[in-house]
Design an enzyme around this catalytic site. Structure first.
Site, PDB file in Angstrom:
ATOM      1  N   GLU A   1     -13.549  -7.993-123.541  1.00  0.00           N
ATOM      2  CA  GLU A   1     -14.733  -7.408-124.184  1.00  0.00           C
ATOM      3  C   GLU A   1     -15.683  -8.482-124.693  1.00  0.00           C
ATOM      4  O   GLU A   1     -16.908  -8.317-124.653  1.00  0.00           O
ATOM      5  CB  GLU A   1     -14.306  -6.498-125.336  1.00  0.00           C
ATOM      6  CG  GLU A   1     -15.460  -5.788-126.027  1.00  0.00           C
ATOM      7  CD  GLU A   1     -16.186  -4.822-125.099  1.00  0.00           C
ATOM      8  OE1 GLU A   1     -17.414  -4.988-124.929  1.00  0.00           O
ATOM      9  OE2 GLU A   1     -15.540  -3.919-124.560  1.00  0.00           O
TER      10      GLU A   1
ATOM     11  N   ILE B   1     -21.717  -6.634-128.831  1.00  0.00           N
ATOM     12  CA  ILE B   1     -22.146  -5.376-128.218  1.00  0.00           C
ATOM     13  C   ILE B   1     -20.997  -4.875-127.334  1.00  0.00           C
ATOM     14  O   ILE B   1     -20.504  -5.620-126.493  1.00  0.00           O
ATOM     15  CB  ILE B   1     -23.404  -5.583-127.343  1.00  0.00           C
ATOM     16  CG1 ILE B   1     -24.527  -6.234-128.157  1.00  0.00           C
ATOM     17  CG2 ILE B   1     -23.877  -4.259-126.769  1.00  0.00           C
ATOM     18  CD1 ILE B   1     -25.739  -6.601-127.321  1.00  0.00           C
TER      19      ILE B   1
ATOM     20  N   LYS C   1     -22.296 -13.131-116.865  1.00  0.00           N
ATOM     21  CA  LYS C   1     -22.164 -11.823-117.516  1.00  0.00           C
ATOM     22  C   LYS C   1     -22.565 -10.694-116.569  1.00  0.00           C
ATOM     23  O   LYS C   1     -21.927  -9.636-116.535  1.00  0.00           O
ATOM     24  CB  LYS C   1     -23.027 -11.795-118.781  1.00  0.00           C
ATOM     25  CG  LYS C   1     -22.629 -12.814-119.828  1.00  0.00           C
ATOM     26  CD  LYS C   1     -23.655 -12.880-120.944  1.00  0.00           C
ATOM     27  CE  LYS C   1     -23.354 -14.008-121.908  1.00  0.00           C
ATOM     28  NZ  LYS C   1     -24.409 -14.176-122.943  1.00  0.00           N
TER      29      LYS C   1
END
Length: 436
Positions: free
Chosen positions: A136, A143, A212
């Site tokens: 995560e 976020i 990402k």
């Protein structure tokens, strides 16, 4: 996966005690009661590995075992979960994660470069050995981007995913627009404020954000992306005059990543500075903030926004993964069984409208030369702007134009032709105009 949820104490082995690692230790101590209530068991740091065991890190590490070699955490006794916070796609970080998964030990990592580069191999290793791999904290700090895409939208068919994924670049572009200053000046300020590293290459050249995006795309489409095929550009070429032109035309410049799945199974993916309409929600994500956008067949367009980095938010995301494991909650790495990497579509197949800025000698005939380059490539010009706002010298002026819908292949042909003109100074800037 190990039956950690049945144990009264869940023991972590943390590799890397930088700001995030220290933040994990600190939050586990200060929020002990709340974390216990959510996890259903106590969570403690049983072992750590860092370069300097004697360094004062501002947290109590007494009673915790130290390992000089982080790779030893993969098989050390008394550890239930390995937390990798070293960083980097190769070396010790990769060796530790692969070894831990190979031994059936659950792993939590914030290492976006590792996942983007070796995600397919790691997913297979985790699956084959019954281990969990959670990450995560690898995308957008605090976020909950991973849960948002992999779990919140699990029943939907996602058409695209992406967003503004690097706070350093977003801060620089926002400040350039608001102050009229050039890239180098604002970058120096960002470094002084701690928003940019001493070596900002990974951020400003787009690689951090591209890692990402690769992770988000893998989650959205159920298979990793061939990262070395992704088109990646940074923001070094954006000048103050580009911000002026963009505002004048009703746009804002953002480092934007977007991935779409094509009908043939390939992924259209890019990380590059783009123009987006200033009335859109994404255009108003400013400063160091990040945003993740999705569009699904049933959910439609959605966006989540927040601070994308920092020790506190990132450490909190790491602990959220620990709590998931404590409660016995772990999904396949990409939400489905391991798949081979998806091929990225060539850059030339991209299409859309484009912005082109050229610094030229201020003399008659220059616009005609550029128009001829567009004509020869079959590109239709929608508008042209030329003024003295970005004039570098008395004889040099920036000229900006926007096109109608065309292909990237055609614009690459235009760029080649323009670069060969004697009237052109420096390297022209080509930005995609993206609809978000």
């Amino acid at each position: 996966m190990s039956e950690n949820s049945e144990k009264r104490v869940l023991r972590l082995g943390i590799a890397g005690l930088g700001t995030v690692g220290v933040g994990v230790v600190q939050q586990l101590h200060e929020n002990r009661d709340a974390i216990y209530a959510r996890a259903g068991c106590a969570i403690e740091v049983a072992a750590v590995s860092a370069r300097d065991p004697g360094r004062n890190r501002g947290v109590d590490l007494s009673g915790i075992r130290w390992f000089a070699d982080a790779r030893s955490l993969a098989t050390a006794s008394g550890i239930d979960i390995v937390v990798e916070l070293i960083g980097g796609a190769e070396g010790v970080a990769r060796e530790l994660v692969e070894a831990a998964l190979s031994h059936g030990r659950d792993v939590i990592t914030a290492n976006k470069a590792l996942l983007a580069t070796h995600g397919a191999r790691l997913a297979r290793c985790a699956h084959d050995n019954g281990a969990a791999l959670l990450f995560e904290a690898s995308v957008a700090g605090g976020i909950p981007a991973i849960k948002f895409v992999r779990e919140g939208l699990a029943a939907d068919r996602l058409l695209r995913v992406g967003g503004i994924l690097n706070g350093t670049c977003n801060y620089i572009l926002t400040t350039m627009r608001d102050t009229g200053r050039d890239f180098a000046d604002v970058l120096a300020e960002a470094q002084a404020l701690g928003y940019a590293e001493a070596d900002p290459t990974t951020d400003v050249d787009g690689w951090d954000a591209a890692h990402k995006l690769a992770i988000l795309a893998a989650l959205a489409f159920g298979r990793p992306v061939a990262f070395d095929e992704m088109h990646v550009e940074g923001i070094r070429g954006v000048q103050a005059c580009d911000q002026h032109f963009a505002r004048e035309m009703g746009y804002r410049i953002k480092l934007l990543g977007m991935a779409r799945q094509l009908e043939d199974g390939r992924i259209e993916a890019f990380m590059r500075p783009c123009l987006i309409a200033q009335q859109t929600a994404l255009a108003h994500v400013e400063g160091v903030f990040n945003a993740v956008v999705t569009e699904g067949t049933f959910s439609g367009p959605m966006m989540i926004e927040g601070r994308g980095a920092g020790a506190g938010p990132t450490a909190s995301a790491v602990i959220a993964d620990v709590i998931d494991l404590a409660r016995g909650k772990a999904l396949p790495v990409w939400g489905v069984s391991p798949q081979s990497p998806a091929t990225c579509a060539p850059r030339a197949l991209l299409s859309g409208a484009y912005y082109l800025r050229v610094n030229v000698h201020d003399r008659p005939g220059v616009v005609a030369e550029i128009a001829a380059a567009l004509r020869d490539a079959g590109v239709s010009m929608r508008g042209l702007s030329q003024h003295d706002a970005g004039r570098a010298t008395d004889s040099t002026v920036p000229l900006a134009l926007v096109t109608h819908e065309t292909t990237e292949a055609s614009m690459m042909q235009v760029m080649t032709a323009i670069n060969g003109l004697a009237s052109v100074i420096g390297t022209p800037l080509l930005l995609k105009i993206e609809t978000v």
